[in-house]
Write a protein that holds these residues in place. Sequence first.
Motif, PDB file in Angstrom:
ATOM      1  N   SER A  26       0.813  -1.220   0.000  1.00 24.42           N
ATOM      2  CA  SER A  26       0.000   0.000   0.000  1.00 24.42           C
ATOM      3  C   SER A  26       0.842   1.264   0.000  1.00 24.42           C
ATOM      4  N   GLN A  27       2.115   1.153   0.432  1.00 23.70           N
ATOM      5  CA  GLN A  27       3.040   2.288   0.485  1.00 23.70           C
ATOM      6  C   GLN A  27       2.458   3.459   1.260  1.00 23.70           C
ATOM      7  N   ALA A  28       1.761   3.134   2.340  1.00 21.46           N
ATOM      8  CA  ALA A  28       1.134   4.181   3.164  1.00 21.46           C
ATOM      9  C   ALA A  28       2.096   4.591   4.278  1.00 21.46           C
ATOM     10  N   CYS A  34      -4.351   0.033  11.381  1.00 16.97           N
ATOM     11  CA  CYS A  34      -5.355  -0.115  12.442  1.00 16.97           C
ATOM     12  C   CYS A  34      -6.413  -1.087  11.977  1.00 16.97           C
ATOM     13  N   ARG A  35      -7.266  -1.497  12.898  1.00 22.25           N
ATOM     14  CA  ARG A  35      -8.407  -2.350  12.550  1.00 22.25           C
ATOM     15  C   ARG A  35      -9.675  -1.742  13.130  1.00 22.25           C
ATOM     16  N   VAL A  36     -10.717  -1.708  12.313  1.00 20.54           N
ATOM     17  CA  VAL A  36     -12.007  -1.204  12.787  1.00 20.54           C
ATOM     18  C   VAL A  36     -12.607  -2.255  13.720  1.00 20.54           C
ATOM     19  N   VAL A  37     -12.803  -1.871  14.989  1.00 24.06           N
ATOM     20  CA  VAL A  37     -13.258  -2.839  15.988  1.00 24.06           C
ATOM     21  C   VAL A  37     -14.678  -2.570  16.476  1.00 24.06           C
ATOM     22  N   ARG A  38     -15.225  -1.399  16.124  1.00 24.63           N
ATOM     23  CA  ARG A  38     -16.598  -1.126  16.536  1.00 24.63           C
ATOM     24  C   ARG A  38     -17.156   0.010  15.686  1.00 24.63           C
ATOM     25  N   ILE A  39     -18.418  -0.148  15.273  1.00 23.05           N
ATOM     26  CA  ILE A  39     -19.144   0.920  14.589  1.00 23.05           C
ATOM     27  C   ILE A  39     -20.538   0.997  15.192  1.00 23.05           C
ATOM     28  N   LEU A  70      -9.063  -3.812   7.883  1.00 20.90           N
ATOM     29  CA  LEU A  70      -7.714  -3.350   8.203  1.00 20.90           C
ATOM     30  C   LEU A  70      -7.477  -2.098   7.387  1.00 20.90           C
ATOM     31  N   CYS A  71      -7.052  -1.034   8.054  1.00 23.19           N
ATOM     32  CA  CYS A  71      -7.031   0.281   7.424  1.00 23.19           C
ATOM     33  C   CYS A  71      -5.727   1.022   7.691  1.00 23.19           C
ATOM     34  N   GLY A  72      -5.578   2.140   6.980  1.00 22.51           N
ATOM     35  CA  GLY A  72      -4.495   3.080   7.225  1.00 22.51           C
ATOM     36  C   GLY A  72      -5.068   4.311   7.885  1.00 22.51           C
ATOM     37  N   LEU A  73      -4.534   4.681   9.051  1.00 22.35           N
ATOM     38  CA  LEU A  73      -5.089   5.757   9.872  1.00 22.35           C
ATOM     39  C   LEU A  73      -4.125   6.936   9.946  1.00 22.35           C
ATOM     40  N   ASP A  74      -4.638   8.120   9.656  1.00 24.26           N
ATOM     41  CA  ASP A  74      -3.905   9.353   9.941  1.00 24.26           C
ATOM     42  C   ASP A  74      -4.118   9.628  11.420  1.00 24.26           C
ATOM     43  N   LEU A  84      -7.269  -1.628   3.378  1.00 28.08           N
ATOM     44  CA  LEU A  84      -6.514  -2.679   2.714  1.00 28.08           C
ATOM     45  C   LEU A  84      -7.486  -3.636   2.024  1.00 28.08           C
ATOM     46  N   PRO A  85      -7.083  -4.236   0.896  1.00 25.66           N
ATOM     47  CA  PRO A  85      -7.987  -5.152   0.180  1.00 25.66           C
ATOM     48  C   PRO A  85      -8.541  -6.234   1.101  1.00 25.66           C
TER      49      PRO A  85
END
Length: 372
Positions: A26-28, A34-39, A70-74, A84-85
């Motif tokens: 991803s070259q981020a 991070c991982r989204v654990v709750r919405i 699984l995500c990229g977080l600022d 991420l895919p």
Amino acid sequence: MSPVLDQPQMQPPGWNNHWAQEWSRSQADSLTPCRVVRIDKGGIMAATSSGEEHLVVAAKAVRRVVVGDLCGLDLAAGRIELILPRRTVFERRSPGVARDQLQLQSRPLAANMDRVFVLQPLESGVNLTRLARELVLAWESGAQPVVILTKADLVSAEWAEQERSEAQRFAPGVEVHVISTRSAHGLHELRSLHLAGHTIAMLGASGAGKSSLVNALAGHEVQLVAEVRDNDRRGRHTTSAGQIIELEDGALLIDTPGIRGVGLWSADDGFEKAFDDLSVYVQQCRFADCTHTIEPGCGLLQAVSDGHIGQDRVHVFQELAVELEQLEEGLETREREEQRERNQRSRRKAKRRDDDSSESTGRSYELGEEEE
């Protein structure tokens, strides 16, 4: 500088070599994994490591994040910038305004699980039609479904075995477990086979016992448990948010709110896997476009006549096949309408450009005449 991913405190829940490779691709470099654990209505909670959670927002381009992503977080801005895919994703057709209405759009519920626990309560009997739908969605997600019949302590052993056999008939190639969270019946086997190191999505109607199972597997109360109503045997929504619950053995449970309606969404692969046991008979049909209703030489109807399969299973097969066909037709109609609207907008823009060009040319000519 890219985060140091080999430090355990910097790894999101469920992080492994696959996600490390995806992150590298991803070259981020400026973001934190991070991982989204709750919405829920309060917002999005993302974990950069176990126990390290942040209330965040999602950028417009990734606003459809779901629990498990699984995500990229600022980190400084508190904003998710990339997803991420996904390896797997569980989605259903969005409910409409009316109770029985469905919209032509999907609603993802969970992502990146490798198991889907499909729960059905024994006390009211297995709902075979709903089970078939749930299994189509589970297979379509890309994860391995596991059927769990709950509340065995409320029924006799004979009834539990009868319902297990019925569920197995509608779940070819799928393990069926009978459990009780009160007596702990069947929980040890379930843990040993499907927990350690796995990420599991929990699917079931309100009152199916999801919250009780989550509490039992966690070893302490992490979900509220509500009684089932006596008049209709339906439960109240004790789970109002999607969330990830970490277990001591490394398993991750993705709990989803109870789902009243199970609308299918673009599930051709899931449909084939859920009804794989019927494929051998479908291949025997005389006509390639057989609807399996009245055609002579239908392999399915012959199998029912010979007692190889039940009429109820074929009925559900036909019902879901029609639903998926109508969905596909609806999507094609919508695509044509959207294309027509795009074409009309393009023509209007072109006409405005032509009109503007004509007006500009006319003004230039008039100005030229005045100067003469």
